[in-house]
Design a protein around this motif. Sequence first.
Motif, PDB file in Angstrom:
ATOM      1  N   ALA A  88      75.167  65.613 -39.970  1.00 58.70           N
ATOM      2  CA  ALA A  88      74.345  65.228 -38.845  1.00 58.70           C
ATOM      3  C   ALA A  88      73.685  63.869 -38.901  1.00 58.70           C
ATOM      4  O   ALA A  88      73.389  62.792 -38.134  1.00 58.70           O
ATOM      5  CB  ALA A  88      73.225  66.295 -38.408  1.00 58.70           C
ATOM      6  N   GLN A  89      72.932  63.548 -40.319  1.00 64.95           N
ATOM      7  CA  GLN A  89      72.421  62.291 -40.677  1.00 64.95           C
ATOM      8  C   GLN A  89      73.355  61.243 -40.462  1.00 64.95           C
ATOM      9  O   GLN A  89      73.020  60.276 -39.937  1.00 64.95           O
ATOM     10  CB  GLN A  89      71.905  62.525 -41.978  1.00 64.95           C
ATOM     11  N   ALA A  92      73.995  60.638 -36.986  1.00 65.98           N
ATOM     12  CA  ALA A  92      72.983  59.769 -36.196  1.00 65.98           C
ATOM     13  C   ALA A  92      72.816  58.292 -36.846  1.00 65.98           C
ATOM     14  O   ALA A  92      72.784  57.552 -35.637  1.00 65.98           O
ATOM     15  CB  ALA A  92      71.664  60.601 -36.494  1.00 65.98           C
ATOM     16  N   SER A 134      65.142  57.452 -39.482  1.00 70.15           N
ATOM     17  CA  SER A 134      66.362  57.805 -40.071  1.00 70.15           C
ATOM     18  C   SER A 134      66.701  57.708 -41.442  1.00 70.15           C
ATOM     19  O   SER A 134      67.401  58.857 -42.236  1.00 70.15           O
ATOM     20  CB  SER A 134      67.737  57.045 -39.142  1.00 70.15           C
ATOM     21  N   ARG A 137      64.352  60.355 -43.361  1.00 70.22           N
ATOM     22  CA  ARG A 137      64.690  61.683 -43.355  1.00 70.22           C
ATOM     23  C   ARG A 137      65.774  62.263 -44.304  1.00 70.22           C
ATOM     24  O   ARG A 137      66.392  63.261 -44.360  1.00 70.22           O
ATOM     25  CB  ARG A 137      65.178  62.041 -41.814  1.00 70.22           C
ATOM     26  N   GLU A 148      60.790  65.677 -34.281  1.00 76.24           N
ATOM     27  CA  GLU A 148      62.026  65.726 -33.664  1.00 76.24           C
ATOM     28  C   GLU A 148      62.004  65.124 -32.380  1.00 76.24           C
ATOM     29  O   GLU A 148      62.762  64.371 -31.838  1.00 76.24           O
ATOM     30  CB  GLU A 148      62.739  66.950 -33.657  1.00 76.24           C
ATOM     31  N   LEU A 151      61.319  61.426 -32.325  1.00 76.09           N
ATOM     32  CA  LEU A 151      62.696  60.772 -32.662  1.00 76.09           C
ATOM     33  C   LEU A 151      63.398  60.374 -31.128  1.00 76.09           C
ATOM     34  O   LEU A 151      63.954  59.587 -30.775  1.00 76.09           O
ATOM     35  CB  LEU A 151      63.450  61.450 -33.703  1.00 76.09           C
ATOM     36  N   TYR A 155      64.434  57.048 -29.374  1.00 75.52           N
ATOM     37  CA  TYR A 155      65.800  57.006 -28.537  1.00 75.52           C
ATOM     38  C   TYR A 155      65.950  56.535 -27.283  1.00 75.52           C
ATOM     39  O   TYR A 155      66.466  55.627 -26.677  1.00 75.52           O
ATOM     40  CB  TYR A 155      66.723  57.871 -29.008  1.00 75.52           C
ATOM     41  N   ALA A 184      66.568  69.479 -38.780  1.00 73.30           N
ATOM     42  CA  ALA A 184      66.600  67.938 -38.595  1.00 73.30           C
ATOM     43  C   ALA A 184      67.603  67.461 -37.820  1.00 73.30           C
ATOM     44  O   ALA A 184      68.516  68.070 -37.749  1.00 73.30           O
ATOM     45  CB  ALA A 184      66.468  67.295 -39.975  1.00 73.30           C
ATOM     46  N   TRP A 185      67.464  66.572 -36.999  1.00 72.43           N
ATOM     47  CA  TRP A 185      68.462  66.099 -35.898  1.00 72.43           C
ATOM     48  C   TRP A 185      69.140  66.720 -35.070  1.00 72.43           C
ATOM     49  O   TRP A 185      70.151  66.663 -34.724  1.00 72.43           O
ATOM     50  CB  TRP A 185      69.741  65.405 -36.910  1.00 72.43           C
ATOM     51  N   GLN A 188      68.961  64.950 -31.294  1.00 64.48           N
ATOM     52  CA  GLN A 188      69.454  63.726 -31.353  1.00 64.48           C
ATOM     53  C   GLN A 188      70.970  63.908 -30.724  1.00 64.48           C
ATOM     54  O   GLN A 188      71.231  62.949 -29.853  1.00 64.48           O
ATOM     55  CB  GLN A 188      69.598  63.064 -32.748  1.00 64.48           C
ATOM     56  N   THR A 248      76.638  70.401 -33.648  1.00 60.37           N
ATOM     57  CA  THR A 248      75.089  71.360 -33.724  1.00 60.37           C
ATOM     58  C   THR A 248      75.301  72.808 -33.700  1.00 60.37           C
ATOM     59  O   THR A 248      74.402  73.622 -34.232  1.00 60.37           O
ATOM     60  CB  THR A 248      74.334  70.777 -32.333  1.00 60.37           C
TER      61      THR A 248
END
Length: 291
Positions: A88-89, A92, A134, A137, A148, A151, A155, A184-185, A188, A248
């Motif tokens: 996921a990181q 993103a 980004s 994290r 979250e 962020l 965006y 986390a994320w 996004q 996700t």
Amino acid sequence: ALAATAGGLHLVAVGWIRMTFPPDHWPPAWVPASMGAWLKQSFWSFQLQAEVLAYLLVVAGTLAFDHDRGVQAERARALELEARLHQAQLSALRNLLRPHFLFIALNSAGVRAEQDGAAAATMLRRISALLRTSLEREGEESVSLADELELARHYLGIESVRFADRLSTSFAVDPDALDVEVPAWILQPLVENAVRHGVAPLARRGHVRVGASLAGDELHLTVEDDGVGVEDAETDTPTGVGLGLRGTRERLRAAFGDRGRLDVEALDAGGTRVSVALPAVERTGGAQRDD
């Protein structure tokens, strides 16, 4: 108690067999005179104690095996969660750092600087905050919902400038949910799909709405757009709702089992709603918000 009971029952069975079916070659002393005499003899010769010890050794071995298997399963689950977090990181970061996104975002800020210096400065701060967060994290598995959402605001604020008058956004968030811990994320890819696959293809103005509320011991998150919609709400494809939703959904299932859900719904009036449900656990230390 179970060990003594099981050992006693086993000795009773053995004594009954010895008294009922003694082999012909056994000396008379080996055949119990009565069940009471057999049990008394077994106790004083430590047979009952040996039965209890054998029972406990079997139980201890079984528990040790189960514990080891549980540790291995937990380790595998942790590795899976870590892998999905890094995925996921990376996704993103890849989306944020792709030249197309940065070029248009910075170009939009440059154009806006000629018209409205304050708005351009705000957009540049959002770009900086988005990229800084980004990178900061790295390896962080969970954050507060407030972080979250911040962020997501950065965006969507950048995309609102990019799309000029074609994109508006709103947030409907229960204040009591801000300190809930979320992966986390988690938001996004949902907001990215709403913008890229919902609003971007529109010739008219589109709207993205982010919601968060508590329902008992669950946290409900929604990202809704009034864009082009999807033909098949259950199909995660670039022409449908985007590949990011599959990852996700798998992260939620790996982290929370049946209590982590992601549903995609095509709205009757046009557009798409993505809903996420997960256990509501307050994050230790509270939320930190960058205002």
